[in-house]
Design an enzyme around this catalytic site. Structure first.
Site, PDB file in Angstrom:
ATOM      1  N   ASP A 178      -4.323   7.492   2.620  1.00 36.95           N
ATOM      2  CA  ASP A 178      -4.615   6.075   2.364  1.00 36.95           C
ATOM      3  C   ASP A 178      -5.026   5.404   3.670  1.00 36.95           C
ATOM      4  OD1 ASP A 178      -1.883   6.383   3.229  1.00 36.95           O
ATOM      5  OD2 ASP A 178      -1.482   4.310   2.651  1.00 36.95           O
ATOM      6  N   GLU A 237       1.238   5.378   3.137  1.00 32.51           N
ATOM      7  CA  GLU A 237       1.788   5.218   4.475  1.00 32.51           C
ATOM      8  C   GLU A 237       1.483   3.826   4.995  1.00 32.51           C
ATOM      9  OE1 GLU A 237       2.625   5.443   8.710  1.00 32.51           O
ATOM     10  OE2 GLU A 237       0.734   4.898   7.799  1.00 32.51           O
ATOM     11  N   GLU A 238       0.281   3.332   4.680  1.00 34.65           N
ATOM     12  CA  GLU A 238      -0.147   2.028   5.197  1.00 34.65           C
ATOM     13  C   GLU A 238       0.385   0.886   4.329  1.00 34.65           C
ATOM     14  OE1 GLU A 238      -1.326   1.991   7.999  1.00 34.65           O
ATOM     15  OE2 GLU A 238      -2.803   3.557   8.381  1.00 34.65           O
ATOM     16  N   HIS A 248      -1.372  11.087   5.873  1.00 30.87           N
ATOM     17  CA  HIS A 248      -1.694  10.191   4.756  1.00 30.87           C
ATOM     18  C   HIS A 248      -3.201  10.047   4.607  1.00 30.87           C
ATOM     19  CE1 HIS A 248      -2.669   6.672   7.376  1.00 30.87           C
ATOM     20  NE2 HIS A 248      -1.764   7.181   8.171  1.00 30.87           N
TER      21      HIS A 248
HETATM   22 ZN   LIG Z   1      -1.663   6.280  10.091  1.00 33.67          ZN
END
Ligand SMILES: [Zn+2]
Length: 402
Positions: free
Chosen positions: A75, A140-141, A73
């Site tokens: 992000d 993802e976060e 990811h």
């Molecule tokens: Zn991560």
């Protein structure tokens, strides 16, 4: 930009302020690097009610098998207290051999090292015989709804198949070479509500204090331990995260109390069998009258969140072995094969192909002054380089043998 140099590829990514759900230029920057290496990029935005739209990137080099996927990811989590950073969180400044920036280890660093590793392989030996793809999300976060799970389904619908995947999340607790993750525990959350009868503390026989029932039921959730773990997984653990009654008075017995809890469980359980076992414990504890003599069973309800994650364990010895050997060759360490820690996007990938995780040292992730040692960047790049070569060689050898 010299793509073979991970300090350059990482600096370019850190300078894109891609706090979830903002793309921040990170996917554009990454896609440009991949284009230079010969990849075909597919940018795709996913939407869902109640969540922000998120951009994702699926990029592939080659058209034949075997097919290796790298997932991650771009992000990052918010910077937090900006003034507490000693270097700008999106500056990629290097001080005393460390590069500072949000995402340096989680996980723009992992992506940068993979890109540089691939650039080195291509420069030295040409494009691997087979395919390499990068499956990169910007979610993802955040809620993780418009990210990896949908991107996998999208790519599969277009006919994509993978033989193995590596996730570049930071997996090493202290130093490079500590740990490869070969599975993850599952996660299940629940809410327990106890109903009582409100009243005066001086006249408890006219009331029914829900906290007396809460004590017994929470105790039943916690004790005895759910299991002792097994050779691959630590014991299943339940944590009560809050008990809320919202009663400001000292002379009032409250009417209701609520507890929230989360379980991180191993492969002895599924979310369903675990919920059943906990329901059985609560049912028995509700009839325990030790704190509520002469009362009926505790009146309670328990709800388990529908969005649980399963536990999983990867059993691909060639994949795990090739990565372990690469880690050992570069760092001199024999990595622990672990299933500890929180959940990751590997939980979605495991439904498509065997998946393992190896990245940087996680110590500063999500913290102020997130940073990575330049020596670690070089080390991870070498590990990925060795792994990519080893994995394709092993695939070619197994085709010849069969
Ligand atoms: Zn991560």
């Amino acid at each position: 930009m010299k793509l073979t140099d991970p300090t350059q590829t990482l600096a370019a990514l850190i300078r894109c302020p891609s706090v979830t759900p903002e793309e921040g230029g990170a996917l554009t920057t990454l896609a440009a690097m991949l284009t230079d290496l010969g990849f075909a990029n597919d940018r795709v935005t996913f939407s869902d009610t109640g969540t922000p739209d998120v951009e994702n990137l699926y990029s592939r080099l080659g058209s034949s098998g075997p097919h290796l996927m790298f997932a991650g990811h771009t992000d990052v989590v918010p910077v937090g207290d900006n003034s507490a950073w000693t270097q700008g969180p999106f500056g990629a400044d290097i001080v005393d051999g460390e590069m500072y920036g949000r995402g340096a280890v989680d996980m723009k660093g992992g992506i940068a090292c993979f890109v540089s590793a691939l650039a080195r392989v291509i420069e030295r030996k040409g494009v691997p015989e087979g395919s390499v793809s990068l499956l990169i999300t910007g979610d993802e976060e955040g809620p993780s709804i418009n990210g990896t799970e949908k991107l996998l389904a999208y790519a599969r619908a277009k006919g994509e198949h993978w033989d193995a995947a590596v996730v570049g999340e930071p997996t090493n607790p202290d130093k490079m070479g500590d740990m490869i993750k070969i599975g993850r525990r599952g996660s299940l959350s629940g809410t327990l509500t106890i109903e009582g009868v409100q009243g005066h503390v001086a006249y408890p026989h006219l009331a029914d204090n829900p906290l007396r029932g809460m004590v017994r039921l929470v105790d039943a959730l916690l004790d005895p331990p759910l299991d002792a773990g097994n050779e691959r997984f630590p014991p299943t653990n339940l944590e009560v995260t809050s008990i809320d009654t919202g009663n400001p008075a000292t002379n009032v017995i409250p009417a209701r109390s609520t507890a929230r809890f989360n379980i991180r469980f191993n492969d002895i359980w599924t979310a369903e069998t675990l919920a059943d076992a906990l329901r059985a414990r609560l049912e028995q504890a509700a009839r325990d009258a030790r704190l509520r003599e002469g009362r009926e069973a505790v009146r309670y309800s328990v709800d388990f969140d529908a969005r649980s994650s399963p536990s999983f364990l990867t059993r691909d010895d060639a994949l795990i072995g090739t990565l372990s050997e690469a880690v050992h060759a570069v760092t001199g360490q024999t990595p622990a094969l672990s299933t500890t820690g929180g959940t990751s996007d590997a939980r979605f990938i495991k439904d498509y192909c065997p998946v393992v995780e190896f990245g940087l040292v996680g110590k500063t992730m999500h913290m102020v002054d997130e940073r990575v040692a330049l020596s670690d960047l070089e080390s991870l790049t070498k590990v990925y380089e060795t792994f990519i070569e080893g994995w394709f060689e092993r695939q070619a050898a197994s085709v010849e043998a069969s």
